[in-house]
Design an enzyme around this catalytic site. Structure first.
Site, PDB file in Angstrom:
ATOM      1  CG  ASP A 158      -7.557  -4.028  -2.019  1.00  0.00           C
ATOM      2  OD1 ASP A 158      -7.937  -5.083  -2.566  1.00  0.00           O
ATOM      3  OD2 ASP A 158      -7.921  -3.696  -0.884  1.00  0.00           O
ATOM      4  CG  ASP A 181      -2.154  -0.968   0.835  1.00  0.00           C
ATOM      5  OD1 ASP A 181      -2.528  -1.049  -0.348  1.00  0.00           O
ATOM      6  OD2 ASP A 181      -2.659  -1.635   1.746  1.00  0.00           O
TER       7      ASP A 181
HETATM    8  N1  GLY Z   1      -7.888  -3.381   1.792  1.00  0.00           N
HETATM    9  C1  GLY Z   1      -8.198  -2.067   1.503  1.00  0.00           C
HETATM   10  C2  GLY Z   1      -9.648  -1.837   1.498  1.00  0.00           C
HETATM   11  O1  GLY Z   1     -10.249  -2.026   2.532  1.00  0.00           O
HETATM   12  O2  GLY Z   1     -10.201  -1.480   0.500  1.00  0.00           O
END
Ligand code: GLY
Length: 374
Positions: free
Chosen positions: A154, A92
Site C-alpha cells: 500500500d 499512511d
Molecule cells: N491497508 C490499507 C488497505 O486496506 O488497503
C-alpha cells in the site's frame, strides 16, 4: 463516443448530488465504511482520513461549491492534532496529507497547506530504514509487537508525497528515499507473474528479507486484489515522477495480471487466488483504485499500447456506476460491495470511503481533469 460521454456525465451528476446531500450529515468528519446506508465515522487518526476531503475537493473542482471547499478545509485543519501525535502516525501520512493539504495547495495555493504537507513528508521520510531500503509501515498494534521490519505494498501510494516534496523544495532527499523504497518493492513484492505480496517482513538491523505475510490477502502467496491495485497505481506514479522505465514496465506487468483476472463484470473479487471453499465477494474499491492507475498508465505508455489500459479503466468505472451504485434511495456510499479486510471479517460487503474516492477521481479523469492530487 456520444454514448460513452453520456454515462460519464450521468454518473458525475449522481456523484455530485449524493456527495452534496451526504456532506450535510457528515460535515467535516471522517467516514470509513457505510453500514445500513450510513457512513460510520472514524477518528482522524485512521489511514482513511484523507478520502472524504479528497472527494470534496474533487467535486468542488468541478462545481465550485464553496460549502464543500469549506468542509474540506475544516477536515484538513482537524488533522493538525494527528500531525502532533507522534506515536500514532504511521506510513499512511501520504494518503492523509496528499488528499487534504496537497489537494488544497494545488487548488487554492494555500501556503499553510504546503507547510503541513512538507511536515508530513519529513515525518514519512523519517520512517525510512536505511539498512533495508524500505519505509516502515506501522507502529506496534499491541503491546510488545515488533513491527520494525514491516513494509507493505500500500505504501506505493504514500510515495507521491515524497516526490512532490522534492519537486516543491528542490531537495532531492525525499525523492531518493521514495525511489529506494520503490526499488525494494520491485525486488521483493512484485512476483514474476505480476501478482504482489501484501506484506514483507525484513530484519530491521541487517535489512535481509525474513518472510512474506498474507496480511489482508488470503495467504502470503495469494493475490490480494486491492494490493495489486495499489501496485498498479503506485508504480505508475513512480514512473510519472521519475521517468524510470523499470517502474513503467512493472506497472504494465501488474496491470496485465489484474486485467486478466477480472470477472465478467470487470470488478475484482477480494483475492484473485483463493481455494474453492473460500468465499469470494467483490472488492469494488480495488476496482476503483486500479481504474485510476490504468487510466494514468494509458497516458504514459506508447500510443499503440494505450487502448488496452484505457479501455480496462473505463470498463471498470462503467461497471461500478451501472452495477455497483444504488442511485435512488438514501444510501450514503457511492459504490457498494467493497471488502475492507476479509481475513478479519471487517466490512466484507460495504461501501468504503476509499472506493468512493477513487471512483470519483476516475470519473473526474474521464471528464478531463488530468491534474493529479498525487
Ligand atoms: N491497508 C490499507 C488497505 O486496506 O488497503
Amino acid at each position: 463516443m456520444a454514448e460513452q460521454l453520456h454515462w460519464i456525465n450521468e454518473a458525475w451528476e449522481q456523484v455530485t448530488k449524493r456527495v452534496t446531500r451526504t456532506s450535510k450529515r457528515i460535515g467535516a468528519n471522517f467516514p470509513h465504511a457505510s453500514e445500513k446506508g450510513s457512513y460510520i465515522l472514524e477518528e482522524p487518526y485512521w489511514w482513511t482520513a484523507g478520502f472524504w476531503p479528497g472527494v470534496l475537493w474533487q467535486v468542488y473542482r468541478e462545481t465550485g461549491d464553496d460549502a464543500l471547499k469549506q468542509l474540506a478545509q475544516e477536515c484538513e485543519a482537524k488533522l493538525d492534532k494527528v500531525q502532533n501525535d507522534y506515536y500514532r502516525l504511521d506510513h499512511d501520512m501520504g494518503f492523509m496529507w496528499t488528499l487534504t493539504s496537497i489537494a488544497q495547495y494545488k487548488i487554492t495555493g494555500n501556503e499553510d497547506s504546503k507547510r503541513r504537507a512538507l511536515l508530513a513528508a519529513n515525518l514519512l521520510m523519517g520512517r525510512f530504514n536505511v539498512n533495508g531500503n524500505f519505509i516502515r509501515a506501522w507502529n506496534p498494534w499491541s503491546e510488545g509487537e515488533d513491527n520494525r521490519g514491516v513494509a507493505i505494498i500500500d505504501c506505493m501510494m504514500n510515495l507521491p508525497l515524497l516526490y512532490w516534496a522534492s519537486e516543491e523544495t528542490g531537495d532531492p532527499r525525499f525523492k531518493s528515499v521514495a525511489k529506494r523504497h520503490a526499488d525494494t518493492v520491485l525486488e521483493h513484492f512484485i512476483r514474476s507473474d505480476g501478482g504482489v505480496h501484501h506484506i514483507i517482513r525484513f530484519d530491521p538491523d541487517t535489512g535481509e528479507k525474513v518472510e512474506a505475510l498474507g496480511g489482508q490477502g488470503y495467504a502470503p502467496y495469494s493475490a490480494w486484489s486491492r494490493g495489486t491495485a495499489w501496485a498498479i497505481y503506485g508504480l505508475t506514479l513512480s514512473y510519472h515522477y521519475t521517468g524510470e522505465e523499470k517502474y513503467l514496465e512493472t506497472a504494465k506487468r501488474v496491470a496485465h495480471f489484474f486485467i486478466s483476472h477480472l470477472p465478467e463484470d470487470f470488478v475484482p473479487v477480494w483475492d484473485f487466488r483463493l481455494p474453492a471453499e473460500v468465499a469470494s465477494p467483490r472488492d469494488s474499491s480495488a476496482g476503483a483504485i486500479a481504474a485510476c492507475g490504468l487510466l494514468l498508465l494509458a497516458e504514459k505508455v506508447r500510443t499503440e499500447e494505450s487502448p488496452v489500459y484505457q479501455k480496462a479503466g473505463e470498463k471498470i468505472l462503467e461497471s461500478l456506476y451501472k452495477n455497483y451504485g444504488e442511485w435512488e434511495g438514501t444510501e450514503e456510499g457511492l459504490i457498494l460491495h467493497g471488502t475492507s479486510h476479509f481475513p478479519e471479517g471487517k466490512f466484507t460487503d460495504n461501501p468504503l470511503i476509499y472506493g468512493d474516492y477513487f471512483f470519483v477521481e476516475g470519473l473526474a479523469s474521464l471528464k478531463g481533469y488530468k491534474e493529479l492530487f498525487w
